[in-house]
Design a protein around this motif. Structure first.
Motif, PDB file in Angstrom:
ATOM      1  N   VAL A 213      -4.206 -52.394 -25.720  1.00  0.00           N
ATOM      2  CA  VAL A 213      -5.273 -53.182 -25.077  1.00  0.00           C
ATOM      3  C   VAL A 213      -6.152 -53.847 -26.137  1.00  0.00           C
ATOM      4  CG1 VAL A 213      -7.345 -53.057 -23.631  1.00  0.00           C
ATOM      5  CG2 VAL A 213      -5.302 -51.742 -23.006  1.00  0.00           C
ATOM      6  N   ALA A 214      -6.517 -53.087 -27.151  1.00  0.00           N
ATOM      7  CA  ALA A 214      -7.378 -53.659 -28.205  1.00  0.00           C
ATOM      8  C   ALA A 214      -6.667 -54.799 -28.930  1.00  0.00           C
ATOM      9  CB  ALA A 214      -7.772 -52.570 -29.202  1.00  0.00           C
ATOM     10  N   ALA A 215      -5.389 -54.597 -29.226  1.00  0.00           N
ATOM     11  CA  ALA A 215      -4.657 -55.640 -29.954  1.00  0.00           C
ATOM     12  C   ALA A 215      -4.570 -56.906 -29.112  1.00  0.00           C
ATOM     13  CB  ALA A 215      -3.259 -55.139 -30.316  1.00  0.00           C
ATOM     14  N   PHE A 216      -4.251 -56.753 -27.832  1.00  0.00           N
ATOM     15  CA  PHE A 216      -4.101 -57.973 -27.024  1.00  0.00           C
ATOM     16  C   PHE A 216      -5.457 -58.635 -26.761  1.00  0.00           C
ATOM     17  CE2 PHE A 216      -2.489 -60.917 -23.908  1.00  0.00           C
ATOM     18  CZ  PHE A 216      -1.290 -61.257 -24.507  1.00  0.00           C
ATOM     19  N   THR A 217      -6.496 -57.822 -26.624  1.00  0.00           N
ATOM     20  CA  THR A 217      -7.838 -58.383 -26.462  1.00  0.00           C
ATOM     21  C   THR A 217      -8.204 -59.202 -27.702  1.00  0.00           C
ATOM     22  OG1 THR A 217      -8.444 -56.451 -25.152  1.00  0.00           O
ATOM     23  CG2 THR A 217     -10.249 -57.820 -25.952  1.00  0.00           C
ATOM     24  N   ALA A 218      -7.887 -58.679 -28.859  1.00  0.00           N
ATOM     25  CA  ALA A 218      -8.167 -59.421 -30.102  1.00  0.00           C
ATOM     26  C   ALA A 218      -7.391 -60.733 -30.125  1.00  0.00           C
ATOM     27  CB  ALA A 218      -7.802 -58.558 -31.309  1.00  0.00           C
ATOM     28  N   MET A 219      -6.133 -60.678 -29.656  1.00  0.00           N
ATOM     29  CA  MET A 219      -5.314 -61.892 -29.659  1.00  0.00           C
ATOM     30  C   MET A 219      -5.851 -62.956 -28.708  1.00  0.00           C
ATOM     31  SD  MET A 219      -1.693 -59.885 -29.659  1.00  0.00           S
ATOM     32  CE  MET A 219      -0.726 -61.245 -29.031  1.00  0.00           C
ATOM     33  N   LEU A 220      -6.579 -62.519 -27.696  1.00  0.00           N
ATOM     34  CA  LEU A 220      -7.121 -63.473 -26.725  1.00  0.00           C
ATOM     35  C   LEU A 220      -8.401 -64.156 -27.214  1.00  0.00           C
ATOM     36  CD1 LEU A 220      -6.544 -61.424 -23.449  1.00  0.00           C
ATOM     37  CD2 LEU A 220      -5.507 -63.631 -23.988  1.00  0.00           C
ATOM     38  N   GLN A 221      -8.924 -63.723 -28.350  1.00  0.00           N
ATOM     39  CA  GLN A 221     -10.138 -64.352 -28.868  1.00  0.00           C
ATOM     40  C   GLN A 221      -9.808 -65.742 -29.405  1.00  0.00           C
ATOM     41  OE1 GLN A 221     -12.900 -62.540 -28.028  1.00  0.00           O
ATOM     42  NE2 GLN A 221     -11.188 -61.376 -27.181  1.00  0.00           N
ATOM     43  N   GLU A 222     -10.724 -66.659 -29.225  1.00  0.00           N
ATOM     44  CA  GLU A 222     -10.449 -68.064 -29.524  1.00  0.00           C
ATOM     45  C   GLU A 222      -9.929 -68.322 -30.945  1.00  0.00           C
ATOM     46  OE1 GLU A 222     -13.679 -70.628 -28.607  1.00  0.00           O
ATOM     47  OE2 GLU A 222     -12.602 -72.433 -29.229  1.00  0.00           O
ATOM     48  N   PRO A 223     -10.505 -67.678 -31.979  1.00  0.00           N
ATOM     49  CA  PRO A 223     -10.024 -68.007 -33.338  1.00  0.00           C
ATOM     50  C   PRO A 223      -8.556 -67.663 -33.561  1.00  0.00           C
ATOM     51  CG  PRO A 223     -12.115 -66.820 -33.419  1.00  0.00           C
ATOM     52  CD  PRO A 223     -11.628 -66.736 -32.004  1.00  0.00           C
ATOM     53  N   PHE A 224      -7.990 -66.811 -32.712  1.00  0.00           N
ATOM     54  CA  PHE A 224      -6.601 -66.406 -32.923  1.00  0.00           C
ATOM     55  C   PHE A 224      -5.619 -67.504 -32.514  1.00  0.00           C
ATOM     56  CE2 PHE A 224      -2.612 -64.153 -32.161  1.00  0.00           C
ATOM     57  CZ  PHE A 224      -2.527 -63.423 -33.339  1.00  0.00           C
ATOM     58  N   LEU A 225      -6.043 -68.371 -31.619  1.00  0.00           N
ATOM     59  CA  LEU A 225      -5.216 -69.487 -31.149  1.00  0.00           C
ATOM     60  C   LEU A 225      -3.861 -68.970 -30.626  1.00  0.00           C
ATOM     61  CD1 LEU A 225      -5.518 -72.592 -30.972  1.00  0.00           C
ATOM     62  CD2 LEU A 225      -4.188 -72.749 -33.054  1.00  0.00           C
ATOM     63  N   LEU A 226      -3.961 -68.142 -29.612  1.00  0.00           N
ATOM     64  CA  LEU A 226      -2.788 -67.400 -29.131  1.00  0.00           C
ATOM     65  C   LEU A 226      -1.632 -68.300 -28.717  1.00  0.00           C
ATOM     66  CD1 LEU A 226      -1.441 -64.774 -28.297  1.00  0.00           C
ATOM     67  CD2 LEU A 226      -2.671 -64.877 -26.138  1.00  0.00           C
ATOM     68  N   HIS A 227      -1.916 -69.335 -27.950  1.00  0.00           N
ATOM     69  CA  HIS A 227      -0.818 -70.175 -27.468  1.00  0.00           C
ATOM     70  C   HIS A 227      -0.083 -70.828 -28.638  1.00  0.00           C
ATOM     71  CE1 HIS A 227       1.522 -72.722 -24.800  1.00  0.00           C
ATOM     72  NE2 HIS A 227       1.227 -73.739 -25.593  1.00  0.00           N
ATOM     73  N   GLY A 228      -0.854 -71.406 -29.552  1.00  0.00           N
ATOM     74  CA  GLY A 228      -0.225 -72.074 -30.691  1.00  0.00           C
ATOM     75  C   GLY A 228       0.605 -71.102 -31.519  1.00  0.00           C
ATOM     76  N   ALA A 229       0.050 -69.922 -31.751  1.00  0.00           N
ATOM     77  CA  ALA A 229       0.723 -68.950 -32.613  1.00  0.00           C
ATOM     78  C   ALA A 229       2.020 -68.444 -31.987  1.00  0.00           C
ATOM     79  CB  ALA A 229      -0.205 -67.773 -32.894  1.00  0.00           C
ATOM     80  N   THR A 230       2.060 -68.374 -30.675  1.00  0.00           N
ATOM     81  CA  THR A 230       3.251 -67.810 -30.028  1.00  0.00           C
ATOM     82  C   THR A 230       4.244 -68.881 -29.589  1.00  0.00           C
ATOM     83  OG1 THR A 230       1.992 -67.706 -27.971  1.00  0.00           O
ATOM     84  CG2 THR A 230       2.146 -65.698 -29.263  1.00  0.00           C
ATOM     85  N   ALA A 231       3.797 -70.141 -29.566  1.00  0.00           N
ATOM     86  CA  ALA A 231       4.680 -71.216 -29.120  1.00  0.00           C
ATOM     87  C   ALA A 231       5.282 -72.003 -30.280  1.00  0.00           C
ATOM     88  CB  ALA A 231       3.910 -72.175 -28.210  1.00  0.00           C
TER      89      ALA A 231
END
Lengths: 359, 93
Positions: A98-116
């Motif tokens: 949960v903590a890891a995914f919550t961190a990934m959802l923070q804006e600076p992580f740019l989740l969509h870009g990083a995973t796509a």
């Protein structure tokens, strides 16, 4: 054995659709046929197992962990737990997921870009604090590989969550050209017991003795060897050279590089009184290239007029992630490069922290 | 022995996005081009712009570029899109 499964009606607070398969093997085939796994077998996520995860983390099934910002997709605790169970997580592993995914959802992580991205990074999770020992994590032998149960299943849970909740399957949202093996699982516990250095999370603002995760959109480890010196500067020159190689061959842009320092190299640095801050400062000064170096690598066409311009691997020493991990013997070290510069920034979050609660 | 398990997917229904209404003609239209900013987009969209105006009679082509090619377009660009009749969004390597 059959690969068919029947849909059934829910009988508890869990909202997920339910299926019944004839046996565990039939369930496996059902998951594979739907594209719901990473190619490995999964633990069938029964309501009992999912509820056990949620109860351990004191989270109701519908608790909103966050919203994926690009497609506005809500991420609930229940769905994280379903995928965590599938990955092999026990209830006690779930708060780390949960903590890891919550961190990934923070804006600076740019989740969509990083995973796509075609760039093909994986999500590196670094775990700090007492939770490591509670879960039996090991930051020593085979630290960046399958070193222990907890890091393996937690890293895998993150990948399954990306596939099943954000459609980051190969050829769907995941457009990686190559990817790398860390996409199966990429989780490391820092070896805090065998180092006087500050833990990574504490360096990044988490209070001492709190458990935390740091997530980073990361390339594969670039392993090197230098067991022919005891001088801190020479050891770190090898790290800087590996970073420069990445800047020449992959991306020139600055970002969160991780430096993994095993005990044999660490001992020389520690004996000389070098802290993590000293390491970061030294490498910050040395990890630089000129754009003209691209001519040596077949990239002369994009050197342009900026050949003499110097590029630093980091915007500042603070962004370097120094991680104490690795088996006791061997003059090896590793550099983990960020996915394409600083488009995605590493995020550190205490386990159990609420990122949007009112105080 | 049979086994009951839960669906691991997001289970969202229809996608939250839908296709914009198609234009019947590009004649006289203002068309926006949103580039992701990669080097290869420049010559490609130069050619697209020419085609839109010379072959299809578009009145105007507005070129914009995202500041981060891995992130969604900025709010300013999204605001501009409201003034366009059509939008081409593209990547280039």
């Amino acid at each position: 054995m059959t690969t068919a499964a029947r849909e059934t009606q829910p009988a508890s607070a869990l909202g997920s659709k339910r299926y019944v398969a004839d046996d565990a093997m039939a369930a496996q085939e059902f998951f594979h046929s739907r594209g719901w796994t990473d190619g490995l077998p999964v633990v069938p996520p029964t309501a009992q197992a999912v509820n056990a995860c949620l109860e351990w983390a004191l989270m109701p099934p519908g608790q909103l962990v966050g919203i994926e910002p690009v497609r506005q997709r809500p991420i609930t605790a229940e769905k994280l737990a379903v995928n965590a169970v599938m990955a092999g997580c026990l209830p006690m592993h779930f708060p780390v997921v949960v903590a890891a995914f919550t961190a990934m959802l923070q804006e600076p992580f740019l989740l969509h870009g990083a995973t796509a991205s075609t760039g093909g990074c994986a999500i590196l999770i670094v775990v700090n604090g007492p939770v490591r020992t509670e879960l039996g994590m090991s930051g020593t032998f085979n630290a960046l590989g399958p070193s222990d149960r907890a890091t393996t299943v937690i890293g895998r849970a993150i990948r399954l969550i990306l596939c099943n909740l954000l459609d980051a399957r190969p050829g769907e949202v995941d457009r990686s050209t190559l990817g790398h093996p860390g996409k199966i699982s990429y989780c490391v516990a820092e070896d805090e017991e065998h180092s006087p250095w500050l833990p990574l999370a504490e360096e990044r603002g988490v209070p001492p003795h709190a458990s935390a995760v740091t997530v980073m959109a990361a390339g594969a480890p670039r392993q090197f060897m230098n067991e022919w010196t005891t001088q801190p500067e020479e050891i770190l020159d090898t790290y800087a050279a590996e970073i420069r190689a990445n800047m020449r061959h992959y991306s020139i842009w600055p970002g969160n590089y991780a430096l993994v320092v095993p005990p044999q190299l660490r001992a020389h640095l520690e004996r000389a009184g070098w802290s993590k801050a000293d390491v970061r400062e030294y490498v910050f000064r040395k990890a630089r290239i000129r754009r003209s170096e691209w001519r040596d690598c077949g990239k002369g066409s994009v050197v342009g007029e900026r050949g003499d311009r110097e590029y630093a691997a980091f915007g500042s020493p603070d962004v370097v992630l120094v991680i104490a991990a690795g088996g006791p013997a061997g003059g090896f070290g590793a550099v983990i490069a960020p996915w394409y510069g600083n488009k995605s920034r590493a995020v550190t979050l205490a386990i159990g922290a609420c990122v949007d609660c009112e105080i | 022995m049979s086994i009951e398990f839960l669906d691991p997917t997001h289970e969202s229904g229809a996608a939250p996005f839908s296709l914009a209404k198609r234009l019947t003609t590009l004649k006289g239209a203002t068309i926006g081009i949103v580039s992701n900013g990669k080097k290869g987009t420049q010559p490609f969209f130069d050619a697209v712009e020419r085609e839109l105006i010379e072959r299809h009679g578009a009145a105007k082509v507005v070129r914009t570029t995202k500041s981060n090619y891995s992130a969604p377009a900025e709010a300013e660009i999204m605001t501009q899109t409201e003034r366009w009749q059509a939008l081409i969004s593209g990547i280039g390597d």
